[in-house]
Scaffold this motif. Structure first.
Motif, PDB file in Angstrom:
ATOM      1  N   GLY A  25     -68.636 -13.490 -12.513  1.00 49.08           N
ATOM      2  CA  GLY A  25     -67.971 -14.777 -12.619  1.00 49.08           C
ATOM      3  C   GLY A  25     -68.300 -15.648 -11.426  1.00 49.08           C
ATOM      4  N   THR A  26     -68.549 -16.928 -11.669  1.00 50.59           N
ATOM      5  CA  THR A  26     -68.775 -17.875 -10.576  1.00 50.59           C
ATOM      6  C   THR A  26     -67.496 -18.612 -10.216  1.00 50.59           C
ATOM      7  OG1 THR A  26     -69.424 -19.621 -12.131  1.00 50.59           O
ATOM      8  CG2 THR A  26     -71.171 -18.218 -11.243  1.00 50.59           C
ATOM      9  N   THR A  27     -66.537 -18.655 -11.133  1.00 46.78           N
ATOM     10  CA  THR A  27     -65.249 -19.298 -10.877  1.00 46.78           C
ATOM     11  C   THR A  27     -64.160 -18.446 -11.500  1.00 46.78           C
ATOM     12  OG1 THR A  27     -65.464 -20.622 -12.901  1.00 46.78           O
ATOM     13  CG2 THR A  27     -66.173 -21.643 -10.835  1.00 46.78           C
ATOM     14  N   GLY A  28     -63.002 -18.437 -10.840  1.00 52.92           N
ATOM     15  CA  GLY A  28     -61.875 -17.696 -11.402  1.00 52.92           C
ATOM     16  C   GLY A  28     -62.122 -16.197 -11.430  1.00 52.92           C
ATOM     17  N   SER A  29     -61.351 -15.523 -12.235  1.00 53.67           N
ATOM     18  CA  SER A  29     -61.440 -14.076 -12.391  1.00 53.67           C
ATOM     19  C   SER A  29     -61.989 -13.748 -13.764  1.00 53.67           C
ATOM     20  CB  SER A  29     -60.053 -13.434 -12.224  1.00 53.67           C
ATOM     21  OG  SER A  29     -60.068 -12.093 -12.677  1.00 53.67           O
ATOM     22  N   PHE A  30     -63.122 -13.050 -13.794  1.00 58.21           N
ATOM     23  CA  PHE A  30     -63.717 -12.682 -15.074  1.00 58.21           C
ATOM     24  C   PHE A  30     -62.734 -11.833 -15.890  1.00 58.21           C
ATOM     25  CE2 PHE A  30     -66.684  -9.637 -17.339  1.00 58.21           C
ATOM     26  CZ  PHE A  30     -66.916 -10.502 -18.391  1.00 58.21           C
ATOM     27  N   THR A  31     -62.006 -10.925 -15.222  1.00 60.64           N
ATOM     28  CA  THR A  31     -61.059 -10.056 -15.917  1.00 60.64           C
ATOM     29  C   THR A  31     -59.886 -10.862 -16.480  1.00 60.64           C
ATOM     30  OG1 THR A  31     -61.627  -8.180 -14.513  1.00 60.64           O
ATOM     31  CG2 THR A  31     -59.530  -8.065 -15.683  1.00 60.64           C
ATOM     32  N   PHE A  65     -59.608 -25.910 -17.113  1.00 65.81           N
ATOM     33  CA  PHE A  65     -59.774 -24.813 -16.155  1.00 65.81           C
ATOM     34  C   PHE A  65     -61.041 -24.014 -16.420  1.00 65.81           C
ATOM     35  CE2 PHE A  65     -58.854 -20.458 -14.644  1.00 65.81           C
ATOM     36  CZ  PHE A  65     -58.631 -20.734 -13.298  1.00 65.81           C
ATOM     37  N   GLN A  66     -61.420 -23.885 -17.681  1.00 67.69           N
ATOM     38  CA  GLN A  66     -62.574 -23.061 -18.010  1.00 67.69           C
ATOM     39  C   GLN A  66     -63.874 -23.854 -17.930  1.00 67.69           C
ATOM     40  OE1 GLN A  66     -60.539 -21.389 -21.651  1.00 67.69           O
ATOM     41  NE2 GLN A  66     -61.452 -19.524 -20.833  1.00 67.69           N
ATOM     42  N   THR A  67     -64.033 -24.522 -16.793  1.00 61.87           N
ATOM     43  CA  THR A  67     -65.265 -25.220 -16.467  1.00 61.87           C
ATOM     44  C   THR A  67     -65.643 -24.822 -15.042  1.00 61.87           C
ATOM     45  OG1 THR A  67     -64.251 -27.180 -15.457  1.00 61.87           O
ATOM     46  CG2 THR A  67     -64.480 -27.187 -17.861  1.00 61.87           C
ATOM     47  N   SER A  68     -66.786 -25.308 -14.592  1.00 55.96           N
ATOM     48  CA  SER A  68     -67.224 -25.013 -13.222  1.00 55.96           C
ATOM     49  C   SER A  68     -66.925 -26.163 -12.257  1.00 55.96           C
ATOM     50  CB  SER A  68     -68.727 -24.712 -13.209  1.00 55.96           C
ATOM     51  OG  SER A  68     -69.463 -25.782 -13.763  1.00 55.96           O
ATOM     52  N   ASP A  69     -66.262 -27.220 -12.744  1.00 53.77           N
ATOM     53  CA  ASP A  69     -65.957 -28.385 -11.921  1.00 53.77           C
ATOM     54  C   ASP A  69     -64.611 -28.175 -11.218  1.00 53.77           C
ATOM     55  OD1 ASP A  69     -65.180 -30.848 -10.884  1.00 53.77           O
ATOM     56  OD2 ASP A  69     -65.995 -31.992 -12.557  1.00 53.77           O
ATOM     57  N   PRO A  70     -64.579 -28.097  -9.875  1.00 51.74           N
ATOM     58  CA  PRO A  70     -63.321 -27.835  -9.155  1.00 51.74           C
ATOM     59  C   PRO A  70     -62.239 -28.862  -9.457  1.00 51.74           C
ATOM     60  CG  PRO A  70     -65.201 -27.580  -7.687  1.00 51.74           C
ATOM     61  CD  PRO A  70     -65.725 -28.172  -8.951  1.00 51.74           C
ATOM     62  N   ARG A  71     -62.609 -30.140  -9.612  1.00 47.86           N
ATOM     63  CA  ARG A  71     -61.604 -31.160  -9.889  1.00 47.86           C
ATOM     64  C   ARG A  71     -60.997 -30.975 -11.268  1.00 47.86           C
ATOM     65  NH1 ARG A  71     -59.567 -34.161  -5.820  1.00 47.86           N
ATOM     66  NH2 ARG A  71     -59.091 -35.776  -7.357  1.00 47.86           N
ATOM     67  N   ARG A  72     -61.807 -30.606 -12.243  1.00 49.86           N
ATOM     68  CA  ARG A  72     -61.287 -30.384 -13.593  1.00 49.86           C
ATOM     69  C   ARG A  72     -60.412 -29.127 -13.624  1.00 49.86           C
ATOM     70  NH1 ARG A  72     -65.661 -30.790 -18.223  1.00 49.86           N
ATOM     71  NH2 ARG A  72     -63.739 -30.510 -19.417  1.00 49.86           N
ATOM     72  N   ARG A  73     -60.780 -28.116 -12.855  1.00 49.06           N
ATOM     73  CA  ARG A  73     -59.951 -26.902 -12.798  1.00 49.06           C
ATOM     74  C   ARG A  73     -58.583 -27.223 -12.183  1.00 49.06           C
ATOM     75  NH1 ARG A  73     -62.657 -22.209 -13.487  1.00 49.06           N
ATOM     76  NH2 ARG A  73     -61.506 -21.047 -11.919  1.00 49.06           N
ATOM     77  N   VAL A 123     -56.121 -22.745  -6.206  1.00 46.85           N
ATOM     78  CA  VAL A 123     -55.976 -23.302  -7.555  1.00 46.85           C
ATOM     79  C   VAL A 123     -56.097 -22.191  -8.594  1.00 46.85           C
ATOM     80  CG1 VAL A 123     -57.083 -24.772  -9.288  1.00 46.85           C
ATOM     81  CG2 VAL A 123     -56.719 -25.640  -6.963  1.00 46.85           C
ATOM     82  N   ASP A 124     -57.075 -21.300  -8.414  1.00 48.06           N
ATOM     83  CA  ASP A 124     -57.219 -20.163  -9.330  1.00 48.06           C
ATOM     84  C   ASP A 124     -55.950 -19.320  -9.357  1.00 48.06           C
ATOM     85  OD1 ASP A 124     -59.775 -20.956  -9.882  1.00 48.06           O
ATOM     86  OD2 ASP A 124     -60.767 -19.265  -8.916  1.00 48.06           O
ATOM     87  N   PHE A 125     -55.455 -18.961  -8.179  1.00 47.01           N
ATOM     88  CA  PHE A 125     -54.262 -18.111  -8.084  1.00 47.01           C
ATOM     89  C   PHE A 125     -53.071 -18.757  -8.788  1.00 47.01           C
ATOM     90  CE2 PHE A 125     -50.255 -17.559  -5.704  1.00 47.01           C
ATOM     91  CZ  PHE A 125     -49.994 -16.234  -6.036  1.00 47.01           C
ATOM     92  N   LEU A 126     -52.851 -20.037  -8.520  1.00 41.32           N
ATOM     93  CA  LEU A 126     -51.707 -20.717  -9.115  1.00 41.32           C
ATOM     94  C   LEU A 126     -51.866 -20.880 -10.621  1.00 41.32           C
ATOM     95  CD1 LEU A 126     -51.111 -23.454  -6.392  1.00 41.32           C
ATOM     96  CD2 LEU A 126     -49.669 -21.460  -6.868  1.00 41.32           C
ATOM     97  N   PHE A 127     -53.086 -21.148 -11.086  1.00 39.67           N
ATOM     98  CA  PHE A 127     -53.299 -21.306 -12.521  1.00 39.67           C
ATOM     99  C   PHE A 127     -52.938 -20.025 -13.261  1.00 39.67           C
ATOM    100  CE2 PHE A 127     -55.569 -21.180 -16.491  1.00 39.67           C
ATOM    101  CZ  PHE A 127     -55.446 -22.471 -16.984  1.00 39.67           C
ATOM    102  N   TYR A 128     -53.461 -18.899 -12.803  1.00 42.90           N
ATOM    103  CA  TYR A 128     -53.152 -17.634 -13.474  1.00 42.90           C
ATOM    104  C   TYR A 128     -51.663 -17.309 -13.370  1.00 42.90           C
ATOM    105  CZ  TYR A 128     -58.215 -16.906 -13.481  1.00 42.90           C
ATOM    106  OH  TYR A 128     -59.562 -17.037 -13.670  1.00 42.90           O
ATOM    107  N   SER A 129     -51.030 -17.694 -12.254  1.00 37.99           N
ATOM    108  CA  SER A 129     -49.598 -17.437 -12.091  1.00 37.99           C
ATOM    109  C   SER A 129     -48.790 -18.227 -13.116  1.00 37.99           C
ATOM    110  CB  SER A 129     -49.153 -17.813 -10.675  1.00 37.99           C
ATOM    111  OG  SER A 129     -49.811 -17.008  -9.700  1.00 37.99           O
TER     112      SER A 129
END
Length: 290
Positions: free
Chosen positions: A149-155, A183-191, A268-274
């Motif tokens: 994975g390049t962004t977020g958690s693959f799992t 969120f499921q893009t590679s653009d940090p602003r869109r995530r 941002v990743d951590f909070l999104f999954y939370s």
């Protein structure tokens, strides 16, 4: 009572919806250039190897990734799970070799490769696959035959396409679907925008039970989430903290003095999954059971 008819798979980006059909046509292009003629060749009428043989491909894939179907119809692959799509990607990495020498057969009007370079073939294949991963913003990359994975958690990303019940609330469904799409893009602003949508969805969920009284509605939500009073106290604390986070960080509010997280993709990743996990738990408790 189960409300299966209200459980929907929200508009998460799946590999089968866009990436996989393009990937299959890429495989055909490689096959036409004899990139599989070393590991899974077809034969012309005179017995000279070239192109690929689909049964030989299937057998080779099974040897590398276990039982798997082949050939596939590119126009009929929408329901294939992401895990299976990635098995094809890693399996074909093992089969590819670049032809480095060939001769032209007048009788069958085809070129027949006589020498191959496996390392160069795998490099070409990796470049093609990663171009598709990037084009369809999968957040994935192929490195040395393995998917990362390049962004977020693959799992954790695998759960984002789960079917969720929304209790008929179309606005809530749209908020969550929009959040997942961004969120499921590679653009940090869109995530980051995806996180904002999920935080809004979270606040809406807290008002579903008693719309005219948010405090009573939140209490009813906690009661639905946990039959145990002791656990309910912890859940009440968790929900309060989730609200504090969305109000104190630049998620839902942007006044001077808020903590800016727009340039912190890991947070941002951590909070999104939370937020997603809290929403998933709450919706299943509210609408999947009596």
């Amino acid at each position: 009572m189960k409300l299966a008819e209200d459980c929907r798979t929200h508009e998460a980006v799946t590999l089968a919806s866009a990436f996989f059909p393009a990937y299959l046509y890429t495989l055909e292009n490689l096959a036409e250039r004899d990139y599989f003629a070393q590991q899974a060749p077809s034969q012309c009428s005179d017995g000279h190897t070239y192109y690929w043989d689909e049964q030989a491909v299937r057998k080779a894939l099974v040897r590398h990734v276990g039982p798997i179907a082949w050939p596939l119809d590119p126009d009929n692959v929408a329901g294939i799970p992401d895990d299976e799509v990635l098995r094809y990607v890693t399996g074909f990495f093992q089969l590819v070799s670049r032809p480095t020498d060939s001769w032209f057969h007048e009788f069958c009007r085809s070129s027949h490769p006589t020498a191959f370079d496996t390392a160069s073939g795998r490099y070409d294949y990796t470049v093609d696959v990663n171009a598709l991963f990037g084009r369809f913003q999968t957040g994935l990359v192929l490195q040395n035959g393995r998917i990362k994975g390049t962004t977020g958690s693959f799992t954790l990303n695998r759960r984002l396409g789960d079917a969720l019940p929304f209790g008929g609330d179309q606005h809530l469904e749209k908020l969550i679907s929009s959040g997942l799409h961004e969120f499921q893009t590679s653009d940090p602003r869109r995530r980051w925008q995806g996180l904002r949508h999920l935080a809004d969805a979270y606040e809406r969920v807290k008002t579903l039970q008693v719309p005219e009284n948010k405090k009573a509605s939140t209490a009813a939500l906690i009661g639905a989430m946990s039959p145990e009073a002791a656990l309910g106290e912890h859940l009440d604390g968790l929900l309060r903290q989730m609200t504090t986070l969305s109000n104190g960080l630049t998620i839902r509010h942007h006044e001077v003095g808020k903590v800016d997280i727009t340039e912190d993709p890991v947070l941002v990743d951590f909070l999104f999954y939370s937020y997603y996990n809290v929403l998933r738990f709450a919706l299943q408790r509210l609408f999947s059971e009596d």
